[in-house]
Design an enzyme around this catalytic site. Structure first.
Site, mmCIF file in Angstrom:
data_model
loop_
_atom_site.group_PDB
_atom_site.id
_atom_site.type_symbol
_atom_site.label_atom_id
_atom_site.label_comp_id
_atom_site.label_asym_id
_atom_site.label_seq_id
_atom_site.Cartn_x
_atom_site.Cartn_y
_atom_site.Cartn_z
ATOM 1 N N ASP A 169 0.842 -1.208 0.000
ATOM 2 C CA ASP A 169 0.000 0.000 0.000
ATOM 3 C C ASP A 169 0.873 1.253 0.000
ATOM 4 O OD1 ASP A 169 0.879 -0.177 2.605
ATOM 5 O OD2 ASP A 169 -1.116 -0.152 3.524
ATOM 6 N N ASP A 185 -1.076 -6.096 -0.391
ATOM 7 C CA ASP A 185 -1.455 -5.519 0.905
ATOM 8 C C ASP A 185 -2.967 -5.354 1.033
ATOM 9 O OD1 ASP A 185 0.538 -5.103 2.769
ATOM 10 O OD2 ASP A 185 1.191 -3.208 1.891
ATOM 11 N N LYS A 209 -1.052 -9.469 2.599
ATOM 12 C CA LYS A 209 -0.323 -9.047 3.804
ATOM 13 C C LYS A 209 -1.210 -8.096 4.570
ATOM 14 C CE LYS A 209 3.263 -6.012 3.687
ATOM 15 N NZ LYS A 209 2.732 -4.861 4.448
ATOM 16 N N GLU A 251 -1.285 -5.513 8.189
ATOM 17 C CA GLU A 251 -0.653 -4.941 9.371
ATOM 18 C C GLU A 251 -1.560 -5.184 10.565
ATOM 19 O OE1 GLU A 251 0.135 -0.775 8.813
ATOM 20 O OE2 GLU A 251 1.036 -1.117 6.849
ATOM 21 N N GLU A 291 8.932 -4.378 10.808
ATOM 22 C CA GLU A 291 9.338 -3.068 10.276
ATOM 23 C C GLU A 291 9.848 -2.160 11.389
ATOM 24 O OE1 GLU A 291 6.772 -1.164 7.446
ATOM 25 O OE2 GLU A 291 7.907 0.698 7.511
HETATM 26 O O1 KIV Z 1 3.600 -1.168 1.676
HETATM 27 C C1 KIV Z 1 4.789 -1.545 1.713
HETATM 28 O O2 KIV Z 1 5.598 -1.228 0.833
HETATM 29 C C2 KIV Z 1 5.217 -2.371 2.840
HETATM 30 C C3 KIV Z 1 6.676 -2.655 2.969
HETATM 31 C C4 KIV Z 1 7.373 -1.452 3.477
HETATM 32 C C5 KIV Z 1 6.929 -3.844 3.817
HETATM 33 O O3 KIV Z 1 4.417 -2.763 3.627
#
Ligand code: KIV
Length: 266
Positions: free
Chosen positions: A49, A88, A118, A120, A183
């Site tokens: 994202d 994401d 993915k 968070e 991160e």
């Molecule tokens: O969105 C992204 O690029 C990320 C990376 C920094 C791991 O989540």
């Protein structure tokens, strides 16, 4: 004809951890970055994202929408033939309950052709990860500095609470995540978490003790126009080359030397 290499799977990532082979992941957002990153032979391509920042020029990842992630994810999933493609889940879908998150992740998988999502989160999102995994959708966790929580965290700052970091990473892995991004956490914390988890950790700004590393494509190749984080090492300086190419072309057009005979069709 050389054999077509098969695509990396989440089982390959698990095997890499067992065999102590370090993993590589780079972001990509479009056809050319997807093709180039995949051709480099990385294990995973992440449609992050971060597209909202590095492609759209926004000041955070918060504006990224599900439709935008699907748009970019579909392009990259088509461009990459060997790497595991991870897309994401944009804010705030992992906070709206398991059903909403499963629906969003199912759209991502169905409409992009990617292999994993993915998200968070803290230990509070474990039930959501469990539900997505139960639906047959591989999940990569993301703990530590969670850019979607930038305002809650008071900025893009190192996360140092080792107990909470370990709890969040363990919760993601126990809920079925096949890997966890760490991160911006201290290297010692990343070492402890990497030793504690049976699934691979992939670090960004988390030091050398992770099972793999991830960087944002624009930072890695020198395409980012704004300040890059201190943990980045630039491996190319593409923006300078682009600026030089543009300046040379403008000069040649204005001087009447482009197009020349070679570029003029008969
Ligand atoms: O969105 C992204 O690029 C990320 C990376 C920094 C791991 O989540």
């Amino acid at each position: 004809m050389p054999p077509v290499p098969r695509r990396i799977t989440i089982l390959d990532l698990a095997a890499a951890k067992r065999d102590r082979r370090l993993l590589t992941m780079v972001t990509a957002y479009d056809w050319s970055s997807g093709r180039l990153v995949d051709a480099a032979g990385v294990d995973c391509v992440l449609v992050g994202d971060s597209v909202a920042m590095v492609v759209a020029g926004r000041s955070s990842t918060l504006p990224a929408t599900l439709d935008q992630m699907i748009y970019h994810g579909e392009i990259v999933a088509r461009a990459a033939s060997q790497a595991l493609v991870v897309v994401d889940l944009p804010f705030p879908l992992q906070h709206l309950g398991p059903r909403t998150a499963v629906e969003a992740c199912a759209r991502i998988l169905k409409e992009t052709g990617c292999q994993a999502v993915k998200l968070e989160g803290t230990a509070g999102q474990a039930d959501v990860i469990r539900a997505i995994v139960a639906a047959g959708i591989p999940v990569m966790g993301h703990v530590g500095l969670r850019p979607q929580a930038v305002h809650q965290l008071g900025g893009y700052r190192m996360q140092r609470d080792i107990d909470h970091l370990l709890e969040d990473a363990r919760a993601a892995a126990d809920a079925g995540a096949f890997a966890v991004v760490l991160e911006c956490i201290p290297s010692a914390a990343a070492r402890t978490i990497t030793a504690a988890l049976t699934v691979p950790t992939i670090g960004i700004g988390a030091g050398p003790h992770c099972d793999g590393q991830v960087l944002v494509y624009h930072d890695l190749v020198g395409l980012s126009l704004d300040r890059v984080p201190k943990f980045v090492r630039g491996y190319a300086d593409v923006k300078t080359q682009i600026a030089e190419g543009l300046a040379r072309w403008k000069h040649d057009v204005e001087a009447g030397t482009f197009p020349g005979p070679a570029e003029t069709l008969p």
